[in-house]
Design an enzyme around this catalytic site. Structure first.
Site, PDB file in Angstrom:
ATOM      1  N   ALA A  54      -2.116  10.276  -1.700  1.00  0.00           N
ATOM      2  CA  ALA A  54      -1.556  11.379  -2.487  1.00  0.00           C
ATOM      3  C   ALA A  54      -0.579  12.191  -1.639  1.00  0.00           C
ATOM      4  CB  ALA A  54      -2.669  12.269  -3.025  1.00  0.00           C
ATOM      5  N   ASP A  55      -0.935  12.449  -0.390  1.00  0.00           N
ATOM      6  CA  ASP A  55      -0.030  13.153   0.522  1.00  0.00           C
ATOM      7  C   ASP A  55       1.270  12.384   0.714  1.00  0.00           C
ATOM      8  OD1 ASP A  55      -1.282  15.534   1.234  1.00  0.00           O
ATOM      9  OD2 ASP A  55      -2.429  14.630   2.852  1.00  0.00           O
ATOM     10  N   LEU A  56       1.158  11.092   0.969  1.00  0.00           N
ATOM     11  CA  LEU A  56       2.346  10.285   1.253  1.00  0.00           C
ATOM     12  C   LEU A  56       3.253  10.173   0.035  1.00  0.00           C
ATOM     13  CD1 LEU A  56       0.567   7.552   3.383  1.00  0.00           C
ATOM     14  CD2 LEU A  56       2.068   9.367   4.225  1.00  0.00           C
TER      15      LEU A  56
END
Length: 395
Positions: free
Chosen positions: A168-170
């Site tokens: 999700a961060d990436l």
């Protein structure tokens, strides 16, 4: 040849993963990225080790090359005044403080727009700037859970599983970079900047892609298929005689070829298996048959046969195998850079391949505050002022 974003100045007030991943991509493309931390270094990932090299964590090193590092105390009025002066001549500001923090400090988009109408201001947060969750903290693991990823990852036996990296961060970092580039392009026509509001939650939902679409069209809540595919059969991990591999049969013609390789041509003519739709219906019948046949040869033997037949496949590589792969070398996906405390550091290369304005690796991930004096002088601060900032704990 200069990078594609040469001349673009980015003020980077992010830490951890999504924001730094975004700004590293911009830096790889030639932007002048100035990473701002609190005095002493406040990016949490500096302490996310081991492993460390030269006093820096591998986690921090992975997303912070091609940046210059400065330190500023944003909780002080003087520190915020410095940010305003820098923002006045910057092209992009990107921040991932909790929603409302920058506004409280007088550093929100509406504040900075008054001093630089062309500023592209990107906010990264857990849940965005509207809605009932906007003030909740956002962490990748929580968002993978709330955003549906863990409901489809794993198997019925394992229960919910997160993806092995902070997906999700990436994804958020990539969506932020795309949005910033779009806003910069639009600015060439309007002359105006804008606020880019990117959230982990939105990004996680967006990358559910076909699985979310399947639900929206059918109304059926997806099951966990583990290493199988919800829409294609056979498309999964199989065991060979000496290891495991993925075979991804994308169409009926490829399935026919697979059956020929196994000397089981009758399977492709069986109405239960002749089309992908029928194989989906009879998944529990066909998979054990294929698995039994695949156990008759080793992974490399199958690779040769499958490649010759044009059937997508691949071994399940560990990290050592990946970085020994000749394709990784050919695509320059492992690089080394000189570093002031680690001598040399090995990093994952950029996947961005541009024919004329290629990515360059010009700056090692900065030490905390490594370029403070250099950068502040470029923004018009005198050496005497900088010394006073340091004495007062502002930098």
């Amino acid at each position: 040849m200069s990078g594609a974003l040469t001349g673009v100045k980015v003020l980077d007030l992010t830490r951890v993963l999504a924001g730094p991943f975004c700004t590293m991509m911009l830096g790889d493309l030639g932007a002048d990225v100035i990473k701002v931390e609190a005095p002493g270094g406040s990016d949490d990932t500096r302490g996310w080790g081991p492993p460390y090299t030269g006093g820096e964590s591998a986690y921090y090193l992975c997303t912070n090359r091609n940046k210059r590092g400065i330190t500023l105390n944003l909780k002080s009025e003087e520190g915020r005044a410095i940010v305003k002066k820098m923002a006045a001549t910057s092209d992009v500001l990107i921040q991932n403080f909790k929603v409302g923090t920058m506004e409280k400090w007088g550093l929100g988009y509406e504040d900075l727009k008054k001093i630089n109408s062309g500023l592209v201001y990107c906010s990264i947060s857990g849940f965005g700037h509207e809605g009932p969750y906007q003030h909740l903290p956002g962490y990748d693991y929580i968002v993978q859970a709330m955003g549906g990823m863990m409901s489809i990852t794993g198997s019925e036996e394992t229960g919910p599983m997160k993806v092995g990296v902070a997906i999700a961060d990436l994804a958020t970092g990539m969506f932020a970079a795309i949005s910033i580039l779009a806003a910069l392009h639009e600015r060439t026509k309007s002359g105006e900047g804008q606020h880019v509001d990117i959230s982990l939650f939105d990004s996680q939902i967006a990358i559910l892609a076909n699985v979310a679409s399947n639900y929206l069209i059918s109304g059926n809540i997806p099951k966990r298929y583990g290493n199988q595919h919800p829409n294609i059969v056979p498309y999964q991990v199989f065991k060979a005689k000496d290891g495991e591999m993925v075979i991804a049969v994308g169409n009926d013609r490829q399935f026919e070829k697979l059956c020929q390789l196994m000397n089981r041509e009758e399977l492709s003519k069986d109405p239960r298996f002749s089309t992908n739709s029928s194989r989906l219906e009879n998944r529990e019948t066909i998979i054990p048959i294929l698995q039994e046949e695949l156990m008759k040869k080793g992974v490399k033997e199958w690779q040769v046969l499958l490649n010759e037949a044009g059937i997508p496949n691949g071994p399940i590589n560990n990290m050592e195998q990946i970085f020994q792969d000749p394709q990784v070398e050919a695509r320059q996906m492992k690089i080394t850079m000189p570093h002031p405390t680690a001598e040399m550091v090995s990093l994952v290369g950029s996947p961005l391949k541009l024919s004329r304005t290629s990515v360059e690796y010009l700056r090692h991930p900065p030490l905390a505050g490594e370029h403070t004096e250099e950068v502040l002088q470029e923004f018009g601060f005198l050496k005497e002022e900088i010394n006073q900032f340091r004495k007062n704990g502002i930098i």
